[in-house]
Design an enzyme around this catalytic site. Structure first.
Site, PDB file in Angstrom:
ATOM      1  N   ASP A   1      31.499  40.333  40.946  1.00  0.00           N
ATOM      2  CA  ASP A   1      32.468  39.795  41.890  1.00  0.00           C
ATOM      3  C   ASP A   1      31.830  38.715  42.745  1.00  0.00           C
ATOM      4  OD1 ASP A   1      34.846  39.861  43.859  1.00  0.00           O
ATOM      5  OD2 ASP A   1      35.340  41.488  42.490  1.00  0.00           O
TER       6      ASP A   1
ATOM      7  N   ASP B   1      30.767  51.141  56.261  1.00  0.00           N
ATOM      8  CA  ASP B   1      31.305  52.025  55.225  1.00  0.00           C
ATOM      9  C   ASP B   1      30.523  51.936  53.917  1.00  0.00           C
ATOM     10  OD1 ASP B   1      33.184  52.595  57.114  1.00  0.00           O
ATOM     11  OD2 ASP B   1      34.803  51.467  56.166  1.00  0.00           O
TER      12      ASP B   1
ATOM     13  N   HIS C   1      36.195  39.122  48.717  1.00  0.00           N
ATOM     14  CA  HIS C   1      36.735  39.851  47.580  1.00  0.00           C
ATOM     15  C   HIS C   1      35.842  41.009  47.127  1.00  0.00           C
ATOM     16  CE1 HIS C   1      38.365  40.310  43.430  1.00  0.00           C
ATOM     17  NE2 HIS C   1      39.490  39.941  44.002  1.00  0.00           N
TER      18      HIS C   1
ATOM     19  N   THR D   1      32.135  57.011  64.133  1.00  0.00           N
ATOM     20  CA  THR D   1      32.095  56.138  65.295  1.00  0.00           C
ATOM     21  C   THR D   1      31.410  56.859  66.445  1.00  0.00           C
ATOM     22  OG1 THR D   1      34.168  55.088  64.608  1.00  0.00           O
ATOM     23  CG2 THR D   1      33.474  54.789  66.920  1.00  0.00           C
TER      24      THR D   1
ATOM     25  N   ALA E   1      40.333  40.876  30.429  1.00  0.00           N
ATOM     26  CA  ALA E   1      41.111  42.105  30.260  1.00  0.00           C
ATOM     27  C   ALA E   1      41.760  42.204  28.885  1.00  0.00           C
ATOM     28  CB  ALA E   1      42.188  42.191  31.348  1.00  0.00           C
TER      29      ALA E   1
ATOM     30  N   VAL F   1      37.949  47.198  26.437  1.00  0.00           N
ATOM     31  CA  VAL F   1      37.962  47.144  27.899  1.00  0.00           C
ATOM     32  C   VAL F   1      39.166  47.922  28.416  1.00  0.00           C
ATOM     33  CG1 VAL F   1      38.263  45.599  29.880  1.00  0.00           C
ATOM     34  CG2 VAL F   1      36.719  44.954  28.022  1.00  0.00           C
TER      35      VAL F   1
END
Length: 463
Positions: A67, A76, A105, A120, A240, A245
């Protein structure tokens, strides 16, 4: 993620980020009240993920995300990104610099796949009102009830950064980056590869064949986004469309095939939520977004859960388990909108699934053998220098070309041909004349087609 600008490869393949659109108002939203973002992850329950966690959370599995780079410093994602690289020539060596047309992205995708949330820090109730507030830790502890938790929160991420969607200052084309990224991921221990990238063409460069074959032969599950109509992907585009795949289509908030945040095609394997998604942004923020870029990591996460539960299970069986337990939707059986159906993570982890003889989504090895006429019986152990396109296996088609008139030295063969042609014509004319004469003679013999008995037929007028 839908792009407003696209690059074209030399073979007219425009590789783009395959997600949807970000809610602009949320791009600068502060990280406060992060627990509210956890409440928006409806797919964890709706897709059966929370019940699947009773079986597995993805421990011990590495998932490569090809990516735009991942911000591993996000609260996170603390401790989630364990390795990476850059194949664009413009990113950081560890793949954690956000690059390309849509820099956020990769971090969005990573958080949905393997985010761990965070805790937190809060002030102590007994603290004096005059006491200074506690200094928050520079690196929050991994995991917690706030922020984004991924489908496979105990999996590890390999970040492979690529520059897509705009001119690459690193100089490497889309066509070069993708196969390099796939090979690196396989060689560095990825058992699942997530590619939330798409294109407007079903075809892919021949130079990609060997890399995807390498992944198939090394038993790696590859999950790819189907693309979005709103981004110009009416039909599923490469990668794709590559056989083997696991292609993911998108659902809207009602669980139906999304009009904007999905596409259609015969290569779709399964459908997952693609609208009203939330994820982590580089720099500790969050955002709402949409697209099959977000649906793909949900499915990749389930693949990681399966590979963690059954480490010896083949990639073909992992894919078969996901598609065979999907809930049928749309036209009965496999269809071009939902594939085999809607993802059911709980069933994929808990149901008894008979072993399949092969990958239900096909094999790139078989495709190469038929369409490229190649024979790759053994995987190449090391990548070769990345050309802009591999040399074609089949010869180029030929086109008739006009030739110059023959010289006097070449006239003899032509004269021979013409002479034989004239003789043949004379024979035909002579035969025709002879047949005409014979037709006037009496006593022809006729053969019965059914019995084969020969009989003489009297000429007309004979008594």
């Amino acid at each position: 993620m839908t792009l407003r600008r696209r690059r074209s490869l030399s073979i007219a393949l425009a590789t783009t980020l395959a997600g949807g659109t970000l809610a602009g108002a949320l791009l600068t939203a502060p990280a406060a009240s992060a627990d509210a973002w956890r409440d928006k992850e409806f797919w964890l329950k709706d897709s059966g993920v929370t019940n699947a966690w009773q079986v597995s959370k993805g421990a011990g599995v590495k998932v490569a995300i090809i990516d735009s780079g991942i911000d591993g410093s996000h609260p996170d994602l603390n401790g989630v990104v364990v390795g990476g690289t850059d194949v664009s020539g413009a990113g950081a060596p560890n793949g954690q610099k956000s690059i390309g047309a849509k820099t956020e992205h990769g971090t969005l995708v990573a958080s949905m796949l393997a985010g761990r949330g965070h805790t937190t820090p809060t002030a102590s109730p007994s603290a004096s009102a005059s006491a200074p507030p506690p200094v928050p830790p520079s690196t929050p502890p991994a995991g917690g009830p706030d922020g984004i938790v991924g489908v496979a929160p105990e999996a590890q991420i390999l970040s492979v950064s690529t520059w897509l969607g705009s001119p690459n200052p690193g100089g490497k084309s889309d066509q070069e980056q993708i196969p390099d990224a796939v090979r690196w991921a396989v060689d560095n221990g990825a058992k699942v590869i997530n590619i939330s990238l798409g294109s407007t063409s079903p075809d892919w460069p021949q130079s990609w064949d060997a890399a995807f074959l390498y992944a198939e032969q090394k038993d790696v599950v590859i999950v790819a986004a189907a693309g979005n109509r709103v981004g110009g992907n009416i039909q599923v585009g490469a990668p794709a469309t590559i056989p083997g795949v696991l292609t993911v289509a998108g659902l809207d908030g009602e669980g139906r095939a999304s009009v904007d945040s999905s596409s259609q095609g015969i290569s779709i394997g399964v459908a997952a939520p693609a609208e009203k998604l939330v994820g982590a942004m580089p720099g500790a923020g969050y955002a709402e977004w949409a697209g099959t870029s977000g649906a793909a990591p949900i499915v990749s996460g389930v693949a990681a859960l399966i590979r963690s539960k059954w480490p010896e299970m083949s990639a073909n069986q992992v894919i078969n388990r996901i598609v065979s337990t999907a809930k049928d939707a749309g036209a009965p059986g496999k269809d071009p909108l939902y594939g085999y159906g809607i993802l059911n993570a709980e069933a994929a982890l808990k149901d008894d699934v008979p072993a399949a003889a092969s990958n239900p989504l096909g094999s790139i090895a078989d495709w190469i053998r038929v369409h490229r006429r190649g024979d790759f019986s053994e995987p190449s152990q090391a990548p070769v220098a990345s050309p802009t396109s591999a040399a074609p296996t089949l010869a180029d088609p030929t086109v008739p070309v006009a030739k110059t008139p023959a010289s006097m030295d070449d006239a003899l063969p032509a004269a021979v041909v013409l002479g034989f042609g004239g003789l043949f014509l004379a024979l035909i004319v002579g035969a025709a004349i002879q047949l005409r004469r014979v037709s006037k003679r009496p006593g022809p013999v006729v053969e019965e087609a059914e019995t084969g008995v020969m009989e003489t037929v009297d000429p007309p007028g004979k008594k």
